[in-house]
Motif scaffolding. Structure first.
Motif, PDB file in Angstrom:
ATOM      1  N   LYS A 116       0.885  -1.289   0.059  1.00 37.72           N
ATOM      2  CA  LYS A 116      -0.247  -0.083  -0.084  1.00 37.72           C
ATOM      3  C   LYS A 116       1.283   0.918   0.182  1.00 37.72           C
ATOM      4  O   LYS A 116       1.710   1.628   0.818  1.00 37.72           O
ATOM      5  CB  LYS A 116      -1.218   0.117   1.363  1.00 37.72           C
TER       6      LYS A 116
ATOM      7  N   VAL B 103       3.666   0.207   3.088  1.00 33.20           N
ATOM      8  CA  VAL B 103       3.085  -0.819   3.529  1.00 33.20           C
ATOM      9  C   VAL B 103       3.534  -2.024   3.364  1.00 33.20           C
ATOM     10  O   VAL B 103       2.626  -2.231   2.366  1.00 33.20           O
ATOM     11  CB  VAL B 103       1.600  -0.252   4.278  1.00 33.20           C
TER      12      VAL B 103
ATOM     13  N   CYS C 167       2.475  -5.490   3.209  1.00 32.36           N
ATOM     14  CA  CYS C 167       1.871  -6.480   3.711  1.00 32.36           C
ATOM     15  C   CYS C 167       1.336  -7.808   3.122  1.00 32.36           C
ATOM     16  O   CYS C 167       1.727  -8.283   2.179  1.00 32.36           O
ATOM     17  CB  CYS C 167      -0.073  -6.981   3.072  1.00 32.36           C
TER      18      CYS C 167
ATOM     19  N   ASP D 195      -1.330 -12.408   5.899  1.00 27.21           N
ATOM     20  CA  ASP D 195      -2.271 -10.583   6.141  1.00 27.21           C
ATOM     21  C   ASP D 195      -1.459 -10.023   7.465  1.00 27.21           C
ATOM     22  O   ASP D 195      -1.617  -9.768   8.217  1.00 27.21           O
ATOM     23  CB  ASP D 195      -3.973 -11.278   6.548  1.00 27.21           C
TER      24      ASP D 195
ATOM     25  N   LYS E 135       0.674  -6.781   8.986  1.00 30.34           N
ATOM     26  CA  LYS E 135       0.921  -5.439   8.259  1.00 30.34           C
ATOM     27  C   LYS E 135       2.240  -5.144   8.378  1.00 30.34           C
ATOM     28  O   LYS E 135       2.244  -5.279  10.049  1.00 30.34           O
ATOM     29  CB  LYS E 135      -0.330  -4.163   8.366  1.00 30.34           C
TER      30      LYS E 135
ATOM     31  N   VAL F 151      -3.077   0.484  -3.226  1.00 26.77           N
ATOM     32  CA  VAL F 151      -2.576  -0.655  -3.505  1.00 26.77           C
ATOM     33  C   VAL F 151      -1.924  -1.837  -4.817  1.00 26.77           C
ATOM     34  O   VAL F 151      -3.166  -1.462  -5.568  1.00 26.77           O
ATOM     35  CB  VAL F 151      -3.756  -1.843  -2.746  1.00 26.77           C
TER      36      VAL F 151
END
Length: 602
Positions: free
Chosen positions: A137, A149, A151, A155, A157, A190
């Motif tokens: 992201k 960010v 990921c 899942d 982060k 994203v």
């Protein structure tokens, strides 16, 4: 500044910050300056971020306790121990300080989670492989500094990375050389990871060739094909079957002529019955008896069969119990040491404690040998360098779905690596051969202790040594024995396999090489191995297990007239689908059937 992990640094950027207080205040302490790197290793690409001013914090270095019963029980670090000066014991304790530093942070969850220390501070360093990356992201507001960010696929982060000195576009360009990034249809901020571009070609190239190419690879390198590529043969076979008719499924005689001798030099399996052999292969073995199994041996049963000094009272009795039902998991850590020969069956508790102390000292002296080799020395030792490279590759893909070995920063993986490297010092002539990590993994999982796992592995390798030797004498012998045994049990099925150019039973190679490790689930292999280690009803019970599996699949193979490719595909697809209790019953029934046959009586 902390040194990057080993490998080629293809991207490096300082001034990449983590805002640890997430904007709650403007205090400088809430900003953690760091350096971000993308590093190419031999078989993967990793992204690494760590604080610029990171120094050695003793609370971050984890050491597995020398006498610990678990790899997740930690002692103080070498730096802390050095501060104790004269209070520190000598001998292997001092050597342990030198060789056991584990240069990663212990994380309670998977990749990227920050670890909270006892003093309340957070350590934000992280490292992950691009194979674990799910999405990125990014901000697109066009104001202020840019941030990203990461990921991961589970899942998780990771903390947002803020690029205070330049933007993040060069990083994205670098990553796109290794993974395909596509903008999400739901959020333009994203980027989704579509496919990996940096996959190893060693496996994929196999399926760019016709069947003949596959066979040549089997001839040239049976270890690599069966351990690595063999698991992907199914995909190739499906395609070849769709594009060919039944007449093309048989191997041309010219292609198969010298297959056995080329694959494993010296291997000779009779494709025709010899004079005097026909009689024994036509005998009536009678009906297989019904066999049942019992519950696993309990801690109470084990304790009842031990005297006050810790000796096993009736070894044969306890072996029979294990053969019939296996062990409850709580017993395995102790009982496997006897089954594998690390502990003598007639030893006392005191004798075993003395043995462990001696073996601990011996282990760390060997571990120190490779731990103390400098980079300059290793440059001049090609064998050690090759062993290390192969071990690192295999450890990174051994049982990674098991919680004991999952994630990047995992103490189990470190110990798996260290034990295999130390085994190279123990048996440098053999060193490391692909597949040995599969034999060690369940042992370490059960022992939860580096030293005990090593010596149990040594004992197991004493049994399996010939499988991994260059001349593959163990594999030759077992394939020949299995061929003769199957002909004795079912000459009709044996003849059918021969008619489909499968009489050499090459599809059993992986079964024999690593004792079914990749055919059964992890928990089932624990049961299967402890039963085999009793050496009941014979030392070659694993060959009867092969026969039991093949007999179970015989009807489908023959009724559907499977050819060479289909047999290979079918056997390969049995992986993780075999009922361990059923096969143990069937193999025992086969052994009883043979023992009850008067014509086979000595």
């Amino acid at each position: 500044m902390a040194a990057p992990p080993s490998g080629k640094v293809v991207y490096e950027q300082e001034g990449v910050f983590i805002h640890s207080s997430c904007g709650k205040n403007d205090d400088q302490d809430s900003l953690i300056a760091g350096i971000l790197r993308v590093i190419e290793k031999e078989n993967e690409v990793v992204v690494d971020w760590r604080p610029l001013d990171e120094t050695l914090d003793t609370s971050n270095i984890l050491c597995a306790g020398k006498d610990s019963s678990s790899v997740v029980e930690w002692t103080q670090t070498p730096k802390e121990k050095c501060s104790r000066g004269a209070d520190r014991p000598s001998s292997y304790e001092a050597e342990w300080d030198m060789v056991t530093t584990v240069s990663f942070k212990k994380k309670p969850h998977s990749n990227g989670d920050a670890t909270t220390h006892a003093n309340g501070e957070n350590e934000w360093s992280f490292l992950f492989s691009l194979t674990d990356l799910k999405s990125i992201k990014q901000n697109k507001e066009g104001m202020g500094w840019s941030y990203l960010v990461f990921c991961l696929k589970d899942d998780v982060k990771l903390p947002a990375l803020h690029f205070h000195r330049g933007d993040s576009k060069p990083l994205i360009k670098c990553l796109e050389k290794h993974v395909a990034l596509n903008e999400s249809p739901h959020d333009e901020r994203v980027l989704l990871v579509k496919t990996q571009k940096s996959l190893s070609q060693s496996f994929e190239n196999l399926f760019d060739e016709p069947s003949y190419g596959l066979l040549q690879k089997l001839k040239k390198d049976p270890y690599t094909v069966t351990m690595g590529k063999f698991s992907k043969v199914t995909n190739y076979i499906v395609g070849s079957l769709r594009s060919s008719d039944t007449s093309n499924q048989r191997r041309p005689p010219s292609e198969m002529a010298d297959f056995l001798n080329d694959t494993i030099p010296g291997l000779k399996i009779n494709q025709q019955e010899e004079p005097g052999f026909e009689v024994i292969t036509r005998i009536d073995l009678g009906k297989q008896p019904e066999v049942s199994r019992r519950e696993p041996v309990s801690a109470e049963e084990w304790a009842k069969n031990m005297d006050s000094e810790g000796r096993i009272l009736d070894v044969d009795y306890i072996k029979r119990l294990i053969f019939k039902g296996g062990l409850c998991h709580t017993l395995r850590k102790e009982a496997w040491k006897f089954l594998l020969g690390y502990f003598p069956w007639n030893s006392t508790k005191e004798e075993r404690a003395n043995l462990q102390r001696k073996k601990t000292d011996e282990y760390f002296r060997m571990k120190l040998q490779w731990k103390s080799v400098s980079e300059e020395q290793e440059k001049r030792n090609s064998r050690l360098r090759d062993y290390r490279s192969l071990i690192e590759k295999d450890v990174n893909r051994t049982d990674r779905t098991n919680k004991f070995y999952e994630g990047e920063d995992n103490p189990g993986l470190i110990l798996l690596h260290d034990i295999l490297m130390t085994y190279c010092m123990y048996d440098f002539d053999l060193g490391y051969v692909q597949g040995m990590s599969d034999l060690l993994s369940p042992v370490l999982y059960v022992m939860e202790n580096e030293v005990d796992a090593f010596w149990c592995f040594v004992s197991y390798m004493d049994q399996m040594h010939q499988n991994f030797e260059e001349q593959m004498q163990g594999m030759k012998t077992q394939l020949i024995q299995l061929s003769h045994l199957l002909r004795l049990l079912d000459s009709g099925f044996c003849s059918y396999l021969e008619s489909q150019d499968s009489g050499y039973l090459y599809f059993c190679f992986r079964w024999l090489l690593i004792r079914f490790k990749r055919e059964f689930s992890f928990q089932d292999i624990l049961r299967l191995w402890e039963v085999m280690w009793t050496e009941l009803p014979c030392q070659n019970f694993h060959l009867l297990l092969c026969c039991a599996i093949l007999e179970s699949e015989k009807q489908q193979i023959m009724d559907k007239h499977y050819g060479f490719n289909e047999i290979l595909k079918h056997i390969n697809e049995l992986s993780m689908k075999i009922d361990v209790e059923y096969i143990l019953c069937k193999a025992e029934a086969i052994s009883m059937q043979m023992m009850n046959c008067k014509e086979l009586a000595p």
